[in-house]
Motif scaffolding. Structure first.
Motif, mmCIF file in Angstrom:
data_model
loop_
_atom_site.group_PDB
_atom_site.id
_atom_site.type_symbol
_atom_site.label_atom_id
_atom_site.label_comp_id
_atom_site.label_asym_id
_atom_site.label_seq_id
_atom_site.Cartn_x
_atom_site.Cartn_y
_atom_site.Cartn_z
ATOM 1 N N GLN A 143 16.165 38.955 2.536
ATOM 2 C CA GLN A 143 17.403 38.824 2.305
ATOM 3 C C GLN A 143 17.856 39.413 1.051
ATOM 4 O OE1 GLN A 143 15.583 36.345 2.662
ATOM 5 N NE2 GLN A 143 17.589 34.547 2.893
ATOM 6 N N LEU A 144 16.135 39.946 -0.040
ATOM 7 C CA LEU A 144 16.383 41.364 -0.995
ATOM 8 C C LEU A 144 16.223 42.493 -0.794
ATOM 9 C CD1 LEU A 144 16.002 38.104 -3.820
ATOM 10 C CD2 LEU A 144 18.354 39.412 -2.209
ATOM 11 N N ASP A 145 15.776 43.152 0.143
ATOM 12 C CA ASP A 145 15.217 44.286 1.062
ATOM 13 C C ASP A 145 16.613 45.424 0.314
ATOM 14 O OD1 ASP A 145 13.001 42.668 1.437
ATOM 15 O OD2 ASP A 145 13.324 43.674 3.799
ATOM 16 N N THR A 146 16.443 46.678 0.245
ATOM 17 C CA THR A 146 16.823 47.485 -0.862
ATOM 18 C C THR A 146 16.514 49.019 0.687
ATOM 19 O OG1 THR A 146 17.549 46.271 -2.533
ATOM 20 C CG2 THR A 146 18.020 48.413 -2.504
ATOM 21 N N VAL A 147 17.370 49.801 0.590
ATOM 22 C CA VAL A 147 16.937 50.556 1.157
ATOM 23 C C VAL A 147 17.849 52.263 0.584
ATOM 24 C CG1 VAL A 147 17.463 52.430 3.450
ATOM 25 C CG2 VAL A 147 16.857 49.760 3.249
ATOM 26 N N VAL A 148 17.141 52.791 0.048
ATOM 27 C CA VAL A 148 17.500 54.310 -0.883
ATOM 28 C C VAL A 148 17.135 55.725 -0.063
ATOM 29 C CG1 VAL A 148 17.212 55.145 -3.118
ATOM 30 C CG2 VAL A 148 16.839 53.019 -3.230
ATOM 31 N N ARG A 149 18.621 56.274 0.357
ATOM 32 C CA ARG A 149 18.849 57.067 0.355
ATOM 33 C C ARG A 149 19.579 57.947 -0.462
ATOM 34 N NH1 ARG A 149 20.281 57.958 6.526
ATOM 35 N NH2 ARG A 149 18.860 58.883 6.286
ATOM 36 N N ASP A 150 19.679 59.590 0.068
ATOM 37 C CA ASP A 150 19.547 60.193 -1.223
ATOM 38 C C ASP A 150 21.054 60.829 -1.041
ATOM 39 O OD1 ASP A 150 17.442 60.845 -2.812
ATOM 40 O OD2 ASP A 150 16.972 62.896 -0.669
ATOM 41 N N GLY A 151 21.799 60.860 -2.109
ATOM 42 C CA GLY A 151 23.098 61.212 -2.123
ATOM 43 C C GLY A 151 23.451 62.229 -2.853
ATOM 44 N N PRO A 152 24.567 62.716 -2.760
ATOM 45 C CA PRO A 152 25.066 64.248 -2.901
ATOM 46 C C PRO A 152 25.084 63.980 -4.555
ATOM 47 C CG PRO A 152 27.125 63.351 -2.500
ATOM 48 C CD PRO A 152 26.284 62.365 -1.703
ATOM 49 N N ASN A 153 24.804 62.741 -4.768
ATOM 50 C CA ASN A 153 25.153 62.428 -6.478
ATOM 51 C C ASN A 153 23.643 62.395 -6.437
ATOM 52 O OD1 ASN A 153 27.526 63.564 -7.281
ATOM 53 N ND2 ASN A 153 28.333 62.139 -6.987
ATOM 54 N N GLY A 154 22.824 61.845 -6.414
ATOM 55 C CA GLY A 154 21.452 60.965 -6.504
ATOM 56 C C GLY A 154 21.001 59.610 -5.405
ATOM 57 N N PRO A 155 20.715 58.748 -5.886
ATOM 58 C CA PRO A 155 20.113 57.739 -4.931
ATOM 59 C C PRO A 155 21.052 56.791 -4.253
ATOM 60 C CG PRO A 155 18.484 57.877 -6.798
ATOM 61 C CD PRO A 155 19.948 59.289 -7.038
ATOM 62 N N VAL A 156 21.099 56.470 -3.235
ATOM 63 C CA VAL A 156 22.822 55.762 -2.807
ATOM 64 C C VAL A 156 21.765 54.073 -2.382
ATOM 65 C CG1 VAL A 156 24.046 55.300 -1.770
ATOM 66 C CG2 VAL A 156 24.047 57.679 -1.789
ATOM 67 N N PHE A 157 22.201 52.933 -2.988
ATOM 68 C CA PHE A 157 21.806 51.778 -2.494
ATOM 69 C C PHE A 157 22.289 50.438 -2.015
ATOM 70 C CE2 PHE A 157 19.879 52.945 -6.975
ATOM 71 C CZ PHE A 157 18.965 52.793 -7.035
ATOM 72 N N ILE A 158 21.321 51.000 -0.668
ATOM 73 C CA ILE A 158 21.712 50.061 0.602
ATOM 74 C C ILE A 158 21.530 48.804 0.658
ATOM 75 C CG2 ILE A 158 22.389 50.326 3.143
ATOM 76 C CD1 ILE A 158 21.727 52.673 3.416
ATOM 77 N N ASP A 159 22.157 47.997 0.428
ATOM 78 C CA ASP A 159 21.856 46.400 0.428
ATOM 79 C C ASP A 159 22.813 45.708 1.879
ATOM 80 O OD1 ASP A 159 24.223 45.904 -0.143
ATOM 81 O OD2 ASP A 159 23.217 46.358 -2.095
ATOM 82 N N ALA A 160 23.383 46.498 3.138
ATOM 83 C CA ALA A 160 24.008 45.057 3.730
ATOM 84 C C ALA A 160 22.776 44.586 5.116
ATOM 85 C CB ALA A 160 25.276 46.133 4.968
ATOM 86 N N GLU A 161 23.028 43.241 5.094
ATOM 87 C CA GLU A 161 22.032 42.902 5.852
ATOM 88 C C GLU A 161 21.867 43.763 7.443
ATOM 89 O OE1 GLU A 161 20.922 38.652 8.291
ATOM 90 O OE2 GLU A 161 22.914 39.005 6.977
ATOM 91 N N ALA A 162 23.358 44.270 8.162
ATOM 92 C CA ALA A 162 23.416 44.418 9.001
ATOM 93 C C ALA A 162 22.115 45.895 9.287
ATOM 94 C CB ALA A 162 24.440 45.112 9.416
ATOM 95 N N GLN A 163 22.537 47.242 7.835
ATOM 96 C CA GLN A 163 21.942 48.305 7.277
ATOM 97 C C GLN A 163 20.400 48.247 7.052
ATOM 98 O OE1 GLN A 163 23.397 51.481 7.595
ATOM 99 N NE2 GLN A 163 24.805 50.320 8.514
#
Length: 283
Positions: free
Chosen positions: A231-251
Motif C-alpha cells: 500500500q505504501l509503494d510509489t511510482v515516480v514519473r517525469d513531469g514538466p517541472n521535475g519528478p511526479v509522485f503517484i500513490d493512488a492504489e489503482a495507479q
C-alpha cells in the motif's frame, strides 16, 4: 509536534494514508481529532504532513478507525517516528524539493524497478554521462551548477553500495543504450558501467531490442519504489517541472502490471549482458 514547512513527500504520504483510513471509517476530521484530544485544525495539519504524529496517537487513531492491518499500521509508525536526516538534506535550498524527495524515497525503499527508453537510468549513470545530460538539458546552467546536479545524482548510488543494498531491477530499451548523450568514450564507459553493475547479486538488468515485434510499451517509462507494505509503494514519473509522485492504489496496480509486461518481453539478464557487450564493441 513542531510545524514543518514544507513537508517532504514521505511526510505528506503518511498524512494521506491516515486520511484514507479515517475516510474509510466514515469519520469527519473533527470527530477523529476529538479521539486524540486535538482539534480539526491540528487533524488537518497531521493529514497534510505539516505536523507529525506520535506513535501513541497514530495507534489510537488506527484502533478507532477499526484498521486491523497490523503490517500497515507498523509501517506507518515507522514513517511517523523516523528521524533520518539523510545526505540529501545538504541540498535543501539548492535543488527543487522533488529532487530531495527522490533520494529519501530510495533510501527507505525495499525494492526498486526502473523502465527507461531514452536515457540510461539515473542510478546507473556515470558522472560524465550525467554531466553531458544536464549540460544539454539546461544549457543556461553555469559549470558549477551542473556539477551540483551531477554530484547529487552520483550520491544517490549509495543505495547500491550500503551494507543492505536495495534490490534493483531495470528494463532499458536499446534506444537508450545507443543514444550518445556524450562522445564515444563517454558512451563506452557508460555501457561498461551498466555491465559492471549488472553482475551484482542485487541488480538485474534487462534489455528490449529494437527488433522486438508488437511492442507498444514505449510510454511506460517509470520508477517504481516498493514500500514496507504494498500500500505504501510509489511510482515516480517525469513531469514538466521535475519528478511526479503517484500513490493512488489503482495507479500502483496499473504500473505493477505494466512493469511485469515490459519485463516479460525483454531479454533475459544473461542475454541482455551479451547484447550490451556487443554494443560496446561497436563503439
Amino acid at each position: 509536534m513542531p510545524r514543518r514547512q514544507p513537508p517532504t513527500a514521505r511526510q505528506a504520504r503518511l498524512g494521506l494514508e491516515l486520511r484514507k483510513l479515517r475516510e474509510a471509517a466514515g469519520l469527519k476530521a473533527r470527530e477523529a481529532a476529538e479521539l486524540i484530544g486535538a482539534d480539526s485544525v491540528q487533524m488537518s495539519q497531521i493529514e497534510s504532513g505539516i505536523v507529525g504524529v506520535s506513535e501513541q496517537r497514530l495507534r489510537l487513531l488506527a484502533a478507532n478507525y477499526a484498521c486491523t492491518d497490523s503490517e500497515l499500521i507498523d509501517a506507518l509508525v515507522v514513517m511517523a517516528t523516523d528521524r533520518t536526516r539523510g545526505w540529501w538534506e545538504e541540498y535543501r535550498g539548492h535543488l527543487p524539493t522533488p529532487f530531495l524527495d527522490l533520494p529519501e524515497l530510495e533510501h527507505h525503499a525495499n525494492h526498486r524497478w526502473d523502465v527507461e527508453f531514452l536515457h540510461i537510468p539515473g542510478l546507473l549513470q556515470t558522472s560524465d554521462y550525467a554531466r553531458a545530460l544536464f549540460s544539454y538539458v539546461n544549457p543556461e546552467f553555469p559549470d558549477d551548477e551542473v556539477e551540483h546536479w551531477v554530484e547529487h545524482r552520483m550520491k544517490r548510488r549509495i543505495i547500491f553500495e550500503r551494507p543492505d543494498p536495495v534490490r534493483y531491477e531495470t528494463v532499458i530499451h536499446e534506444a537508450a543504450l545507443r543514444i550518445r548523450v556524450g562522445d564515444r568514450a563517454t558512451s563506452r564507459a557508460q555501457l561498461a558501467r551498466v555491465l559492471a553493475l549488472s553482475e551484482a547479486e542485487h541488480v538485474t538488468v534487462r534489455v528490449i531490442p529494437f527488433d522486438l515485434d508488437g511492442f507498444g510499451g514505449a510510454g511506460s517509462a517509470m520508477v517504481y519504489a516498493g514500500g514496507q507494505v504494498p500500500q505504501l509503494d510509489t511510482v515516480v514519473r517525469d513531469g514538466p517541472n521535475g519528478p511526479v509522485f503517484i500513490d493512488a492504489e489503482a495507479q500502483l496496480g496499473r504500473y505493477r502490471t505494466l512493469f511485469r509486461r515490459v519485463e516479460a518481453v525483454s531479454l533475459a539478464p544473461e542475454r541482455s549482458r551479451d547484447f550490451i557487450h556487443r554494443l560496446t564493441k561497436e563503439l
